[in-house]
Write an enzyme that holds these catalytic residues in place. Sequence first.
Site, PDB file in Angstrom:
ATOM      1  CG  ASP A 142      -1.694   1.111   1.619  1.00 53.66           C
ATOM      2  OD1 ASP A 142      -2.594   1.516   0.461  1.00 53.66           O
ATOM      3  OD2 ASP A 142      -1.327   2.209   1.905  1.00 53.66           O
ATOM      4  CB  ALA A 170      -2.911   2.092  -2.202  1.00 53.19           C
ATOM      5  CG  ASP A 171      -3.686  -2.569   0.468  1.00 51.26           C
ATOM      6  OD1 ASP A 171      -3.163  -3.192  -0.696  1.00 51.26           O
ATOM      7  OD2 ASP A 171      -2.802  -2.852   1.384  1.00 51.26           O
ATOM      8  CG  LEU A 172      -8.504  -0.545   2.345  1.00 53.63           C
ATOM      9  CD1 LEU A 172      -9.083   0.025   3.566  1.00 53.63           C
ATOM     10  CD2 LEU A 172      -9.444  -2.062   2.943  1.00 53.63           C
ATOM     11  N   GLY A 175      -9.490  -2.759  -3.711  1.00 52.82           N
ATOM     12  CA  GLY A 175     -10.560  -4.225  -3.550  1.00 52.82           C
ATOM     13  C   GLY A 175     -11.694  -3.743  -3.382  1.00 52.82           C
TER      14      GLY A 175
END
Length: 397
Positions: A142, A170-172, A175
């Site tokens: 992230d 960035a990760d979320l 997703g």
Amino acid sequence: MSDQPTKRALSHIRVIDLTRVRAGPACCRILADNGADVIKVEAPAGVDPNEGINGPRDGHDMQNLHRSKRSLTLNLKSPEGKAVLTKLIESADVVVENFRPDVKYRLGVDYDSLCAINPRIILASISGFGQDGPYAKRPGFDQIAQGLGGLMAVTGLPGQGPVRAGTAVADLSAGVFAATGILMALLEREQSGKGQWVHTSLLEAQIAMMDFQAARYLVEGVVPPQAGNDHPVTTPTGVMPTRNGYLNLGVAGDGQWRSLCQELGRPELGTDERFATVAARTANRPQVREILEPLFMEDTTESWLDRLEACSVPAGPIYEMDKVFADPQVQHLGMAEPVHHPTRGDIRLVATPVHLTRTPGGISHAAPDAGEQTDTILGELGFSADDIATLRAAKAV
């Protein structure tokens, strides 16, 4: 725990979750909370060198990421494990993975391999930097995507140096984008009868989340600088000190500015040519703040929030996390959803933020132990008790 509806929006969908860390699990969590049968496939104990990367099994992160799912342990590197995976794919609608791009081909979970087993399958892949290109094989996390995607360069006080956001943006977002792509592919499949490959990356998601900041550069050629707590292009929008703390002020339109000036007892500022328009106020940002800060210091945060609400000027408190969940509006929205855990007892997790009126989502159960449903799932696939014993002896499950 919310009352389980008779049928949730995705209760007819089976998802094979091959993901780890955060972006992929967050994608699958969205599907699971809305009724999909999400089978979390994870390596048997001792097989994965990065086992436990999200902390203890009953810890906050694992519970929040993997609630509403079922767990099957499976060694994807063994022939027996691959045979079980083939049976799973035959019964599945979606496979989600976030390996490095080349790993899926070694494991035989690339789209062409999956499609040969089940032409209706949808493969969703989340990578660090894209499925191909010069950075494709780099490990992606992230904070690396926050830096490469421009977020860290605009976050923080002017001149402070790069600052990461306080959550895994960035990760979320990757997703969420992956889940959106899956839903679009499922909807299209109703017309074509065919699956397809959906893929996104932390880098693409982060750049997309930069939104107007990225567009400022692409359209106007402006490289956005750090603006601290001030909004980059409107004033006064940012943090104001008060007699006993701080508040967020969100004055965007000129009508809101005039209302604020009236409430501050300085109506003449509303028509002052230095401040009367958004462009003028932004050009004179230091003077605006120099005028406003002493005025806001005359009263408390709580009083200002009441006063500004009464005159329709956007404002809000700045909470630490305990106060977030104590706020009456947050409690009304039910953003802390109770769930029972077999060893921790009653706990609360972050609720799903999307509401469907007829087929509402929600947390169906706590995150499972590793392999908790292995025998049940294998039985659903047609494996007998002897078959399962053989698989266990071979350390395939």
